[in-house]
Scaffold this motif. Structure first.
Motif, PDB file in Angstrom:
ATOM      1  N   PHE A 318       0.770  -1.242   0.000  1.00 35.93           N
ATOM      2  CA  PHE A 318       0.000   0.000   0.000  1.00 35.93           C
ATOM      3  C   PHE A 318       0.806   1.300   0.000  1.00 35.93           C
ATOM      4  O   PHE A 318       0.227   2.379   0.024  1.00 35.93           O
ATOM      5  CB  PHE A 318      -0.970   0.012   1.183  1.00 35.93           C
ATOM      6  CG  PHE A 318      -2.076  -0.989   1.026  1.00 35.93           C
ATOM      7  CD1 PHE A 318      -3.115  -0.752   0.143  1.00 35.93           C
ATOM      8  CD2 PHE A 318      -2.062  -2.181   1.727  1.00 35.93           C
ATOM      9  CE1 PHE A 318      -4.128  -1.686  -0.026  1.00 35.93           C
ATOM     10  CE2 PHE A 318      -3.075  -3.120   1.554  1.00 35.93           C
ATOM     11  CZ  PHE A 318      -4.111  -2.869   0.678  1.00 35.93           C
ATOM     12  N   ASP A 335       2.875  -9.342   4.210  1.00 36.08           N
ATOM     13  CA  ASP A 335       2.002  -9.173   3.042  1.00 36.08           C
ATOM     14  C   ASP A 335       2.624  -8.178   2.052  1.00 36.08           C
ATOM     15  O   ASP A 335       2.330  -7.014   2.121  1.00 36.08           O
ATOM     16  CB  ASP A 335       0.640  -8.675   3.535  1.00 36.08           C
ATOM     17  CG  ASP A 335      -0.393  -8.575   2.429  1.00 36.08           C
ATOM     18  OD1 ASP A 335      -0.132  -9.047   1.326  1.00 36.08           O
ATOM     19  OD2 ASP A 335      -1.464  -7.990   2.685  1.00 36.08           O
ATOM     20  N   GLU A 368      -1.963  -6.623  -6.674  1.00 35.30           N
ATOM     21  CA  GLU A 368      -2.835  -7.596  -6.001  1.00 35.30           C
ATOM     22  C   GLU A 368      -3.759  -6.901  -5.036  1.00 35.30           C
ATOM     23  O   GLU A 368      -4.950  -7.194  -4.958  1.00 35.30           O
ATOM     24  CB  GLU A 368      -1.982  -8.636  -5.259  1.00 35.30           C
ATOM     25  CG  GLU A 368      -2.763  -9.839  -4.742  1.00 35.30           C
ATOM     26  CD  GLU A 368      -3.302  -9.701  -3.322  1.00 35.30           C
ATOM     27  OE1 GLU A 368      -4.046 -10.582  -2.872  1.00 35.30           O
ATOM     28  OE2 GLU A 368      -2.995  -8.691  -2.644  1.00 35.30           O
ATOM     29  N   GLU A 369      -3.189  -5.958  -4.294  1.00 36.25           N
ATOM     30  CA  GLU A 369      -3.970  -5.290  -3.238  1.00 36.25           C
ATOM     31  C   GLU A 369      -5.124  -4.470  -3.822  1.00 36.25           C
ATOM     32  O   GLU A 369      -6.080  -4.168  -3.142  1.00 36.25           O
ATOM     33  CB  GLU A 369      -3.056  -4.376  -2.394  1.00 36.25           C
ATOM     34  CG  GLU A 369      -1.844  -5.076  -1.788  1.00 36.25           C
ATOM     35  CD  GLU A 369      -2.170  -5.955  -0.576  1.00 36.25           C
ATOM     36  OE1 GLU A 369      -3.354  -6.280  -0.365  1.00 36.25           O
ATOM     37  OE2 GLU A 369      -1.224  -6.330   0.137  1.00 36.25           O
ATOM     38  N   TYR A 487      -2.236  -6.558   9.986  1.00 34.94           N
ATOM     39  CA  TYR A 487      -2.752  -6.754   8.626  1.00 34.94           C
ATOM     40  C   TYR A 487      -3.121  -5.410   7.974  1.00 34.94           C
ATOM     41  O   TYR A 487      -3.942  -4.661   8.508  1.00 34.94           O
ATOM     42  CB  TYR A 487      -3.966  -7.679   8.666  1.00 34.94           C
ATOM     43  CG  TYR A 487      -4.650  -7.886   7.330  1.00 34.94           C
ATOM     44  CD1 TYR A 487      -4.012  -8.555   6.291  1.00 34.94           C
ATOM     45  CD2 TYR A 487      -5.932  -7.393   7.111  1.00 34.94           C
ATOM     46  CE1 TYR A 487      -4.634  -8.735   5.078  1.00 34.94           C
ATOM     47  CE2 TYR A 487      -6.574  -7.573   5.903  1.00 34.94           C
ATOM     48  CZ  TYR A 487      -5.921  -8.243   4.879  1.00 34.94           C
ATOM     49  OH  TYR A 487      -6.541  -8.408   3.670  1.00 34.94           O
ATOM     50  N   HIS A 488      -2.469  -5.110   6.853  1.00 36.02           N
ATOM     51  CA  HIS A 488      -2.714  -3.873   6.108  1.00 36.02           C
ATOM     52  C   HIS A 488      -2.505  -2.617   6.962  1.00 36.02           C
ATOM     53  O   HIS A 488      -3.178  -1.614   6.767  1.00 36.02           O
ATOM     54  CB  HIS A 488      -4.117  -3.879   5.480  1.00 36.02           C
ATOM     55  CG  HIS A 488      -4.222  -4.828   4.317  1.00 36.02           C
ATOM     56  ND1 HIS A 488      -5.327  -4.902   3.515  1.00 36.02           N
ATOM     57  CD2 HIS A 488      -3.335  -5.727   3.827  1.00 36.02           C
ATOM     58  CE1 HIS A 488      -5.117  -5.830   2.578  1.00 36.02           C
ATOM     59  NE2 HIS A 488      -3.930  -6.341   2.752  1.00 36.02           N
TER      60      HIS A 488
HETATM   61 ZN    ZN Z   1      -2.864  -7.590   1.392  1.00 37.78          ZN
END
Ligand code: ZN
Length: 538
Positions: A318, A335, A368-369, A487-488
């Motif tokens: 991100f 990730d 992908e994200e 996560y994220h």
């Molecule tokens: Zn992800």
């Protein structure tokens, strides 16, 4: 006699050496190198690896350089890159969606009652008095003898459909896959199918339980800027969702008033029903184009050069975003620096092992994200013939607090890749289990899915349930902690002091072993008969 003895000993030694080779012919996936790659890719220097930023340039060049150092060849002709043209569309729908019929018209309010987007990169898009037709679940599934679109010319019409598939909460495990979501249940499928049918638009009726998320997720996910790939596939003018309250209002005003549309849709003999209503809505779009990159590297096979095993992992994350506790870099160590590093160390292991009969491809995909965009682009414009692509092994977000006994397979029951995984797991004294949350459709949420869509059997798995020296409860705590606090979020960082890489190493070793086996045989793993992807292989 002496000479004879010497010779005998020599022969024995050679054969015992050969035995040794045969039994220890296992190349170890290197844990230290893996740690170094994760640390580097997840460092602030790579700026969170967002497409179209300096972080992308650094990441894709790092991967290219590392593949080159290992002696791999460019995977796309003479290039290590596949360009992935993308479009950023920021759409603003009209304040109201107008539903009109014999008895007048009424409005749905933007965001509160409906969302509407388009994947057509045009400044103005609209539905003008498009005829509304109820199309059940919006599914065409030959393996279940199911066709919700049959018997209607869809040109100029807008389909209204339910989310998920007829199996969900039907109490019948033989209806589709019962509660487990098939691809037909996903919203992405529903838009794709309606476009293939030539419809003008598609409206999905939201319902919290079968969707597995609330209206708030639809509201935030279907507004603002969206990235899509430039594609030659058919597209709808308008992709829309309405809330369940809006749906009730719509049906009350329609030719299906007082009919239980949910029960009707579950019938195998369902045929589309004209609602006697029309819909109008328009969308103004701001459009920006840019190009991102998939990184593709190759180890050519010695015999069946034109047969491929593809390892994939998404390199993107991100980038720089909203700061949390003073940190604005979304490093994405788990990730998916973990999976990207995994590609590099598996490539290294293949270079160390003896040559393989088939070719091995390493593909670090972009976007992908933002919706599996890099792999979707690859699936539409494949470099290697899909029919000759033996299998895909996808690596996404490896994380475990040590060696795991289980190998949890997401999408268990789809193909014979399960058998390959089982055999490799048992050699590590591990066992396989199906994803315990299969109803949430995780199989459709990472890049292997785009390979599956073009008929390539895919493996997506990791140890996630029970440790060799940690209990099921401890592992659950560890996983919950990641989902809640990392996560994220910017806190998904790498710490070389505290991270235990042994479990990740074990998973990567297994992926290597599966690929190595596939690379030295002639067999093509098959989809099971019940799989919705079997047809695509033909
Ligand atoms: Zn992800």
């Amino acid at each position: 006699m002496k000479n004879y003895l010497k010779l005998l000993i020599l022969v024995l030694c050679i054969s015992c050496e050969n035995d040794k080779k045969a039994s220890t012919n296992i190349v170890e996936v290197n844990q230290t190198t893996m740690g170094n790659h994760i640390e580097r890719l997840a460092s602030d220097e790579f700026l969170g690896r967002k497409p179209f930023t300096e972080g992308e340039v650094k990441t894709v060049n790092y991967l290219k350089d590392e593949f080159e150092k290992l002696g791999l060849l460019p995977g796309n002709g003479d290039s290590f890159f596949q360009d992935v043209p993308m479009v950023e569309i920021t759409g603003t729908p009209s304040e109201n969606m107008v539903i009109s019929g014999k008895n007048g018209s009424f409005n749905f309010e933007s965001l509160k009652d409906f969302v509407a987007t388009t994947n057509k990169a045009e400044a103005n898009i609209s539905l003008e008095n498009s005829e509304l037709v109820f199309a059940g679940y919006g599914i065409v599934a030959p393996e279940y003898g199911w066709n919700d679109y049959e018997g209607i010319n869809w040109k100029g019409k807008t389909a209204v459909v339910l989310i998920n598939d007829p199996g969900f909460k039907s109490g019948d495990s033989t209806l589709f896959k019962g509660n487990e979501m098939t691809y037909y249940g996903r919203w992405t499928y529903k838009y794709e199918e309606a476009a293939r049918q030539g419809a003008d638009g598609l409206i999905i009726i939201h319902d919290t339980e079968p969707a597995s998320y609330g209206w708030n997720v639809v509201e935030s996910g279907w507004s603002g800027a969206r990235l899509i790939i430039e594609s030659d596939l058919p597209l709808l003018n308008v992709e829309s969702w309405i809330s369940s309250e809006s749906a009730k209002k719509m049906f009350d005003a329609s030719a299906m008033k007082d009919q239980d549309y949910k029960t009707i849709a579950r019938n195998k003999r369902f045929k589309p029903i004209l609602l006697d209503l029309n819909v109008s809505v328009d969308i103004k779009n701001k459009i920006k184009k840019d190009v991102s990159k998939n990184v593709v590297a190759l180890i050519p096979g010695t015999e069946s050069k034109d047969e491929y095993i593809i390892y994939s992992a998404h390199w993107d994350h991100f980038g720089i975003g909203k700061a949390i506790e003073g940190d604005s870099i979304y490093n994405g160590a788990v990730d998916n620096a973990s999976g990207t590093a995994g590609l590099l160390v598996i490539a290294e292991a293949f270079k160390k092992s003896n040559d393989t009969k088939r070719s091995i491809v390493f593909m670090a995909v972009t976007g992908e994200e933002q919706g599996l965009l890099g792999s979707a682009y690859y699936a539409e414009y494949p470099i290697f013939i899909p029919k000759k692509t033996v299998a895909n092994i996808n690596i996404d977000a490896l994380d475990s607090p040590g060696k795991m006994k289980d190998l949890t397979i997401t999408g268990y029951g789809q193909s014979e890749m399960d058998e390959y995984a089982k055999e490799a797991a048992e050699k590590q004294n591990r066992y396989i289990i199906p994803d315990p949350e299969a109803e949430k459709g995780y199989f459709f949420r990472s890049d292997h899915f785009n390979f599956a869509k073009i008929g390539i059997p895919a493996l997506y798995a990791s140890g996630a349930y029970e440790g060799f020296d940690k209990s099921i409860e401890d592992i659950k705590k560890y996983n919950d902690n990641y989902r809640m606090y990392k996560y994220h979020q910017p806190s998904d960082e790498y710490n070389s002091e505290t991270t235990d890489l042994s479990g990740i190493q074990l998973d990567l070793q297994l992926f290597f072993n599966v690929g190595l086996k596939l690379a030295n045989e002639d067999y093509f793993p098959k989809w099971y008969d019940s799989s919705e992807f079997k047809a695509a292989r033909k």
